[in-house]
Scaffold this active site. Structure first.
Site, PDB file in Angstrom:
ATOM      1  N   ASP A 143      13.681  91.900   3.638  1.00 42.21           N
ATOM      2  CA  ASP A 143      13.975  90.565   4.155  1.00 42.21           C
ATOM      3  C   ASP A 143      13.947  90.573   5.672  1.00 42.21           C
ATOM      4  O   ASP A 143      14.632  91.375   6.311  1.00 42.21           O
ATOM      5  CB  ASP A 143      15.357  90.112   3.668  1.00 42.21           C
ATOM      6  CG  ASP A 143      15.726  88.742   4.198  1.00 42.21           C
ATOM      7  OD1 ASP A 143      15.304  87.735   3.603  1.00 42.21           O
ATOM      8  OD2 ASP A 143      16.445  88.679   5.224  1.00 42.21           O
TER       9      ASP A 143
ATOM     10  N   HIS B 112      15.185  78.730   7.626  1.00 40.44           N
ATOM     11  CA  HIS B 112      16.326  79.576   7.959  1.00 40.44           C
ATOM     12  C   HIS B 112      17.657  78.816   7.994  1.00 40.44           C
ATOM     13  O   HIS B 112      18.687  79.326   7.546  1.00 40.44           O
ATOM     14  CB  HIS B 112      16.081  80.259   9.311  1.00 40.44           C
ATOM     15  CG  HIS B 112      16.776  81.562   9.467  1.00 40.44           C
ATOM     16  ND1 HIS B 112      16.261  82.614  10.189  1.00 40.44           N
ATOM     17  CD2 HIS B 112      17.960  82.019   8.995  1.00 40.44           C
ATOM     18  CE1 HIS B 112      17.082  83.645  10.153  1.00 40.44           C
ATOM     19  NE2 HIS B 112      18.124  83.306   9.447  1.00 40.44           N
TER      20      HIS B 112
ATOM     21  N   LYS C  98      11.396  84.018   7.315  1.00 39.13           N
ATOM     22  CA  LYS C  98      12.001  82.702   7.474  1.00 39.13           C
ATOM     23  C   LYS C  98      11.556  82.084   8.793  1.00 39.13           C
ATOM     24  O   LYS C  98      11.331  82.803   9.777  1.00 39.13           O
ATOM     25  CB  LYS C  98      13.535  82.793   7.485  1.00 39.13           C
ATOM     26  CG  LYS C  98      14.140  83.695   6.436  1.00 39.13           C
ATOM     27  CD  LYS C  98      15.647  83.815   6.643  1.00 39.13           C
ATOM     28  CE  LYS C  98      16.233  84.969   5.879  1.00 39.13           C
ATOM     29  NZ  LYS C  98      15.822  86.289   6.380  1.00 39.13           N
TER      30      LYS C  98
ATOM     31  N   TYR D 238      14.702  87.344  13.802  1.00 37.12           N
ATOM     32  CA  TYR D 238      15.188  88.717  13.871  1.00 37.12           C
ATOM     33  C   TYR D 238      14.404  89.567  14.867  1.00 37.12           C
ATOM     34  O   TYR D 238      14.914  90.561  15.365  1.00 37.12           O
ATOM     35  CB  TYR D 238      15.085  89.396  12.495  1.00 37.12           C
ATOM     36  CG  TYR D 238      15.919  88.805  11.402  1.00 37.12           C
ATOM     37  CD1 TYR D 238      16.871  87.814  11.649  1.00 37.12           C
ATOM     38  CD2 TYR D 238      15.756  89.230  10.088  1.00 37.12           C
ATOM     39  CE1 TYR D 238      17.624  87.268  10.628  1.00 37.12           C
ATOM     40  CE2 TYR D 238      16.517  88.696   9.061  1.00 37.12           C
ATOM     41  CZ  TYR D 238      17.447  87.711   9.326  1.00 37.12           C
ATOM     42  OH  TYR D 238      18.182  87.183   8.310  1.00 37.12           O
TER      43      TYR D 238
END
Length: 280
Positions: free
Chosen positions: A42, A105, A72, A47
């Protein structure tokens, strides 16, 4: 590894590896996760780990069809055109020509005074288009609460298949999980181990000891028995393996009741409709 089945028939490994706050460079973490047995990863544009994840998976040489990759789109990538462009950027960084799961997200931008309902719907329309085109095998959302989901589903032609939410002992979001299940949406758990306070909680330690497991393993098993896909994160190869060693025991109904009715604790303070709250 055991698997869950999404509403469209796609199978998803029951435990995934979360890459939030891992290195933005390939530092061997992904290789260690692969060696431990993870095939479900994931990530997210926010990120900053998509490139490192893609590079590490390529270097490992694991066949793409053996992997389940999720990414996402972030708050500033919402909207129909923006979402399509964000998806292409994620594919390029990950070095793949399709995703297994793509998520919105958050349901709202950082400007909580802005109208979010139409923005969510426009963004979802882009995900539906990607899904129909075969660019992604499943689509869903993250951090959506029932009222956000209701808004989306009023106009959606394809219902969300996943909702990734904060979920752990002390913050199980019971109503959100029940709502998702009632509408054929699979819940996933980010932060399934909670934070330090959860992992050091004496009540959970006492329950875990009954099964000869750590609190972290108890947390992962707890999510699974709630019908939630946990996405634990660790940089330690030993803990990576331990977080997958959860299929040889079952938490009793009495202990599940005890965990589900613990007072709220260990919450991140993140809420889609309000400014960040105090963390307990």
């Amino acid at each position: 590894m055991e698997k869950f089945t999404l509403s469209n028939g796609v199978e998803i490994p029951a435990v995934g590896y979360g890459t939030y706050l891992t290195s933005e460079q390939d530092d061997g973490t992904v290789a260690a996760a692969l060696a431990a047995g993870y095939r479900h990863f994931d990530t997210a544009s926010f990120y900053g780990t998509e490139q490192a994840l893609g590079d590490a998976l390529k270097a490992a040489g694991v066949p793409r069809e053996e992997l389940f990759l999720t990414s996402k789109l972030w708050k500033d990538e919402m909207g129909y055109e923006n979402a399509l462009a964000a998806f292409e950027r994620s594919l390029q960084k990950l070095g793949t020509d399709y995703l297994d799961l793509y998520l919105i997200h958050w349901p709202r931008t950082d400007d909580l005074t802005a109208e979010w309902r139409q923005l969510d719907r426009d963004t979802w329309r882009a995900l539906e288009e990607l899904y129909r085109a075969g660019r992604v095998r499943a689509i869903g959302v993250s951090n959506f609460l029932p009222h956000h989901l209701r808004n989306l589903m009023e106009t959606a032609e394809i219902a969300p298949m996943v909702n990734q939410i904060e979920f752990h002992p002390g913050y199980p979001q019971t109503w959100n999980v029940e709502f998702c299940k009632a509408h054929g949406i699979l819940p996933e758990a980010w932060s399934p181990l909670g934070r330090t306070r959860v992992l050091q909680d004496e009540r959970l330690a006492g329950i875990a000891a009954k099964y000869g497991k750590t609190v972290a393993q108890l947390c992962v098993r707890f999510a699974l028995q709630c019908g939630v896909v946990p996405l634990p994160k660790s940089s330690s190869p030993a803990r990576m393996k331990a977080n997958l060693d959860v299929f040889d025991f079952v938490i009793s109904d009495e202990d599940m009741d005890r965990i589900l009715t613990l007072p709220q604790f260990g919450w991140s303070g993140l809420h889609p409709d309000y400014p960040k709250a105090d963390i307990d």
